[in-house]
Design an enzyme around this catalytic site. Structure first.
Site, PDB file in Angstrom:
ATOM      1  N   PHE A   2       0.819  -1.223   0.000  1.00 19.43           N
ATOM      2  CA  PHE A   2       0.000   0.000   0.000  1.00 19.43           C
ATOM      3  C   PHE A   2       0.845   1.262   0.000  1.00 19.43           C
ATOM      4  CE2 PHE A   2      -2.373  -3.359   2.197  1.00 19.43           C
ATOM      5  CZ  PHE A   2      -3.356  -3.554   1.258  1.00 19.43           C
ATOM      6  N   GLY A   4       1.993   2.469  -2.832  1.00 16.81           N
ATOM      7  CA  GLY A   4       1.807   3.092  -4.144  1.00 16.81           C
ATOM      8  C   GLY A   4       2.914   2.743  -5.121  1.00 16.81           C
ATOM      9  N   THR A   6       3.217   0.201  -7.269  1.00 21.41           N
ATOM     10  CA  THR A   6       2.733  -0.171  -8.601  1.00 21.41           C
ATOM     11  C   THR A   6       2.233   1.075  -9.349  1.00 21.41           C
ATOM     12  OG1 THR A   6       2.223  -2.430  -7.964  1.00 21.41           O
ATOM     13  CG2 THR A   6       1.028  -1.579  -9.849  1.00 21.41           C
ATOM     14  N   ASP A  75       6.828  -5.586 -12.311  1.00 22.37           N
ATOM     15  CA  ASP A  75       6.059  -5.312 -11.099  1.00 22.37           C
ATOM     16  C   ASP A  75       6.231  -6.453 -10.097  1.00 22.37           C
ATOM     17  OD1 ASP A  75       4.374  -3.723  -9.567  1.00 22.37           O
ATOM     18  OD2 ASP A  75       2.559  -4.750 -10.246  1.00 22.37           O
ATOM     19  N   GLU A  76       6.237  -6.131  -8.820  1.00 22.59           N
ATOM     20  CA  GLU A  76       6.280  -7.133  -7.738  1.00 22.59           C
ATOM     21  C   GLU A  76       7.451  -8.114  -7.897  1.00 22.59           C
ATOM     22  OE1 GLU A  76       4.244  -6.738  -5.257  1.00 22.59           O
ATOM     23  OE2 GLU A  76       2.285  -6.040  -5.964  1.00 22.59           O
ATOM     24  N   GLN A  78       9.694  -9.014  -5.998  1.00 21.62           N
ATOM     25  CA  GLN A  78      10.040  -9.864  -4.840  1.00 21.62           C
ATOM     26  C   GLN A  78       9.492 -11.275  -4.969  1.00 21.62           C
ATOM     27  OE1 GLN A  78       7.727  -7.432  -4.661  1.00 21.62           O
ATOM     28  NE2 GLN A  78       5.904  -8.302  -3.744  1.00 21.62           N
ATOM     29  N   CYS A 137      -1.241   4.162  13.752  1.00 21.12           N
ATOM     30  CA  CYS A 137      -0.937   5.496  14.286  1.00 21.12           C
ATOM     31  C   CYS A 137      -0.747   6.577  13.225  1.00 21.12           C
ATOM     32  CB  CYS A 137       0.308   5.426  15.170  1.00 21.12           C
ATOM     33  SG  CYS A 137       1.829   5.244  14.215  1.00 21.12           S
ATOM     34  N   CYS A 170       4.163   0.961  11.162  1.00 26.78           N
ATOM     35  CA  CYS A 170       5.432   1.626  11.441  1.00 26.78           C
ATOM     36  C   CYS A 170       6.259   0.711  12.361  1.00 26.78           C
ATOM     37  CB  CYS A 170       5.204   2.983  12.094  1.00 26.78           C
ATOM     38  SG  CYS A 170       4.662   2.862  13.801  1.00 26.78           S
TER      39      CYS A 170
HETATM   40 ZN   LIG Z   1       2.326   3.025  13.877  1.00 33.90          ZN
END
Ligand SMILES: [Zn+2]
Length: 177
Positions: A2, A4, A6, A75-76, A78, A137, A170
């Site tokens: 998520f 961004g 791609t 793309d992708e 990995q 958060c 995070c």
């Molecule tokens: Zn966090």
């Protein structure tokens, strides 16, 4: 995830196409989230893609097709097998004066590096680091937390999923599985 990546890849490839260059986009066969021959951003922008296998044979096929193009997108990355030779082949194409754009995820959900990504980063001339937003958060998210029924989950490394399975987190909010 998520972040961004791609969308960013598709933007870069679109620019190249507007500039009149011949562009091809590859995606790994493992990624069946969207149509067989399309790469779609979460915002719904679509680009035709060539699906290739994630093994040595797939990389060989990728190389053969890529030789006819000036600009190559992957793309992708990995998802390719560690011993598929993807990084060497892309490096070789770049040495042939082709422009190579790759989107990849650097860490799996356990926070361990993807070997393919590590080597791609070593070969890259330029690196754009993108971050998602932490779902807990709101800080920059650098980890992917895999969730099953709201609980941080462990298990096989690659399970392709959407929002229901992965959350960007995070460093503070990430729980090591
Ligand atoms: Zn966090």
């Amino acid at each position: 995830m998520f972040s961004g990546k791609t969308s960013r890849l598709i933007e870069l490839l679109e620019r190249e196409r507007f500039a009149g260059r011949k562009v091809i986009l590859f995606k790994p066969e493992v990624d069946k989230r969207y149509g067989e021959d399309k790469v779609k951003t979460h915002k719904g922008i679509e680009l035709d893609a060539t699906v290739v296998k994630i093994d040595k044979g797939g990389v060989k096929a990728l190389y053969k097709s890529a030789l006819d193009y000036g600009v190559i997108g992957v793309d992708e990355a990995q998802f390719w097998n560690e011993n598929s030779g993807l990084e060497e082949v892309l490096n070789d194409l770049a040495s042939k004066k082709k422009m190579v754009y790759v989107s990849t995820l650097n860490k799996d959900y356990r926070g361990s590096p993807f070997g393919v990504s590590e080597r791609l980063l070593t070969y890259a001339d330029e690196i754009y680091s993108l971050t998602a937003v932490c779902t807990k958060c709101g800080e920059d998210a650098v980890f992917s937390q895999r969730m099953i029924d709201g609980i941080p989950e462990s298990g096989p490394r690659i399970v392709v999923g959407g929002k229901e399975a992965y959350q960007p987190r995070c460093r503070n909010c990430y729980i090591k599985p």
